[in-house]
Write a protein that holds these residues in place. Structure first.
Motif, mmCIF file in Angstrom:
data_model
loop_
_atom_site.group_PDB
_atom_site.id
_atom_site.type_symbol
_atom_site.label_atom_id
_atom_site.label_comp_id
_atom_site.label_asym_id
_atom_site.label_seq_id
_atom_site.Cartn_x
_atom_site.Cartn_y
_atom_site.Cartn_z
ATOM 1 N N PHE A 184 -3.684 3.481 3.667
ATOM 2 C CA PHE A 184 -2.833 2.132 3.914
ATOM 3 C C PHE A 184 -3.146 0.924 3.336
ATOM 4 C CE2 PHE A 184 -2.187 -1.139 7.304
ATOM 5 C CZ PHE A 184 -0.797 -1.149 7.308
ATOM 6 N N ALA A 185 -4.412 0.547 3.051
ATOM 7 C CA ALA A 185 -4.750 -0.620 2.204
ATOM 8 C C ALA A 185 -4.119 -0.762 1.052
ATOM 9 C CB ALA A 185 -6.266 -0.777 2.442
ATOM 10 N N ALA A 186 -4.419 0.389 0.323
ATOM 11 C CA ALA A 186 -3.746 0.698 -1.069
ATOM 12 C C ALA A 186 -2.359 0.498 -1.017
ATOM 13 C CB ALA A 186 -4.121 1.960 -1.676
ATOM 14 N N PHE A 187 -1.545 0.795 -0.093
ATOM 15 C CA PHE A 187 -0.172 0.791 0.151
ATOM 16 C C PHE A 187 0.055 -0.857 0.179
ATOM 17 C CE2 PHE A 187 3.809 0.739 2.592
ATOM 18 C CZ PHE A 187 4.605 1.241 1.725
ATOM 19 N N VAL A 188 -0.552 -1.126 1.245
ATOM 20 C CA VAL A 188 -0.329 -2.696 1.492
ATOM 21 C C VAL A 188 -0.547 -3.551 0.461
ATOM 22 C CG1 VAL A 188 -0.772 -4.639 2.813
ATOM 23 C CG2 VAL A 188 -0.539 -2.468 4.128
ATOM 24 N N SER A 189 -1.775 -3.423 -0.391
ATOM 25 C CA SER A 189 -1.783 -4.209 -1.546
ATOM 26 C C SER A 189 -1.055 -4.063 -2.816
ATOM 27 C CB SER A 189 -3.611 -3.703 -1.761
ATOM 28 O OG SER A 189 -3.759 -4.461 -3.077
ATOM 29 N N GLU A 190 -0.428 -2.621 -2.642
ATOM 30 C CA GLU A 190 -0.012 -2.780 -4.082
ATOM 31 C C GLU A 190 1.664 -2.489 -3.847
ATOM 32 O OE1 GLU A 190 -0.988 -2.257 -7.261
ATOM 33 O OE2 GLU A 190 -2.920 -2.342 -6.521
ATOM 34 N N VAL A 191 2.119 -2.423 -2.751
ATOM 35 C CA VAL A 191 3.721 -2.273 -2.737
ATOM 36 C C VAL A 191 4.098 -3.488 -1.541
ATOM 37 C CG1 VAL A 191 5.605 -1.001 -1.680
ATOM 38 C CG2 VAL A 191 3.628 -0.019 -2.912
ATOM 39 N N VAL A 192 3.703 -3.357 -0.465
ATOM 40 C CA VAL A 192 4.120 -4.706 0.591
ATOM 41 C C VAL A 192 3.901 -6.012 0.291
ATOM 42 C CG1 VAL A 192 4.238 -4.813 3.258
ATOM 43 C CG2 VAL A 192 4.052 -2.287 2.323
ATOM 44 N N THR A 193 2.564 -6.108 0.242
ATOM 45 C CA THR A 193 2.205 -7.599 0.113
ATOM 46 C C THR A 193 2.865 -8.269 -1.318
ATOM 47 O OG1 THR A 193 0.258 -7.173 1.139
ATOM 48 C CG2 THR A 193 0.504 -9.080 -0.153
#
Length: 384
Positions: free
Chosen positions: A112-121
């Motif tokens: 989840f952190a990798a998804f937030v870091s690379e896509v959402v944020t």
């Protein structure tokens, strides 16, 4: 084993989600109060709510490691208070096995952190910057003189572009372009324009004034006598266009925090900086920090393990939660301090990014080792 892991996971996920909601709510509330002074005809209360909604992933990115730490401490402290950790230990699950279970539980957090870091944020950060630029007419937050870019023109010349104001990711105001000779770094021309549009690898300037130097400026300035002839020529044009290495992404990147950019955007911007002999160390550090961000969650849950595993007879949950919050704040401050010290002293980027995590992991393992060492003599005495 699977049943115990699922039960631990459900407890940790439940408390961590609750901590995330509480901290996000607090930060959004205080930030909205602070931003009320910016309200005007263009930046309405609805616009403020829109910006706050866009900032949720950004705050989640910053708060997630601390939330995992506090949530895990609360969950483990509750289990210890209800003597459920004792039951797990008596059933044959050692501290090492419990720590391994915690690491497995961390994997969904890391994904989840990798998804937030690379896509959402990165997406929401770009949208926030574009909206604030268009709504507030945002000037540079870096320097009062505006944004500065450097790029080659040809083998014999390079240019330095100064942009005083961004209207959007493609529209700019008050542009000054300084062109230099590559051989002796002497200024050859200065171009001023009122407005510009950046599209498809071209920069189009409107209402352009170009002053070209016809003499060596260094020699003229060192000569005591006034020059007999004009040292420059002036040319006015309505519109000009030229190829540029600037893109709308690189333009907006000046307003973004390096840690909030995606890895492809960071690599692209680092390439631009290195090609033009500009300082790229801060963005290289950001690359290392993004790579180590999921690993930070593993460090946080490892730090929570010795706090939660400690068995206390009379409550102690509040003290454990306070200690977890304190450790989270100290880690956050140490992370920022390492970044500043590393940048000031030009330390290797990997060391600047990974040193706080390495130190925290060593301390966590040391605390677990001491806890195990203290518990062994007691078990031996009881066995006697």
């Amino acid at each position: 084993m699977k049943t115990a892991r699922r039960y631990l996971a459900s407890e940790i996920y439940r408390t961590t989600i609750a901590v995330i909601l509480v901290l996000l709510g607090l930060f959004i509330f205080f930030d909205m109060i602070d931003a009320l002074d910016n309200l005007n005809e263009k930046f309405t209360f609805v616009s403020l709510l829109y910006v706050q909604a866009l900032q949720i992933p950004n705050r989640l990115y910053d708060l997630l490691p601390i939330c995992v730490l506090i949530g895990t401490v609360i969950a483990l402290a509750g289990l210890a208070q209800r003597n459920e950790l004792v039951i797990l230990r008596v059933s044959g699950i050692s501290s090492k096995r419990l720590l391994w279970m915690l690491w497995l539980i961390t994997i969904p957090f890391m994904i989840f952190a990798a998804f937030v870091s690379e896509v959402v944020t990165p997406y929401t950060e770009k949208k926030t910057s574009e909206f604030t630029i268009s709504a507030l007419g945002k000037n540079s937050t870096k320097m009062d003189s505006g944004y500065w870019f450097r790029e080659p023109v040809d083998d014999a010349h390079y240019r330095v572009i100064n942009i005083r104001r961004l209207n959007s990711s493609t529209e700019i105001d008050t542009i000054t372009i300084f062109e230099y000779n590559t051989q002796d770094n002497q200024l050859s021309s200065v171009t001023n324009a009122a407005k510009g549009i950046l599209q498809h690898g071209e920069l189009r300037l409107d209402n352009v004034t170009t002053r070209t130097l016809t003499s060596n400026l260094a020699q003229v300035l060192t000569n005591e006598q006034a020059p007999l002839e004009s040292i420059s020529s002036l040319k006015t044009q309505k519109t000009i266009s030229f190829k540029t290495s600037l893109t709308s992404e690189r333009l907006v990147a000046t307003e973004l925090q390096p840690d909030k950019m995606s890895t492809p955007d960071l690599l692209n911007y680092v390439q631009y900086l290195e090609e033009n002999n500009l300082q790229a160390n801060r963005h290289i550090v950001a690359l290392w920090r993004k790579g180590s961000y999921p690993f930070t969650l593993l460090v946080m849950i490892t730090l929570a393990a010795p706090i939660g595993f400690v068995q206390s007879r009379k409550g102690g949950v509040g003290a454990k939660i306070f200690l977890g919050i304190l450790i989270g704040i100290i880690f956050f401050m140490a992370n920022q301090l390492a970044l500043n010290v590393g940048m000031l002293n030009n330390l290797p980027p990997w060391l600047t990014a990974l040193l706080p995590n390495i130190i925290a992991l060593i301390l966590a393992f040391g605390a677990l080792y001491l806890m195990e060492r203290r518990s062994k003599p007691r078990n031996f005495i009881h066995a006697k």
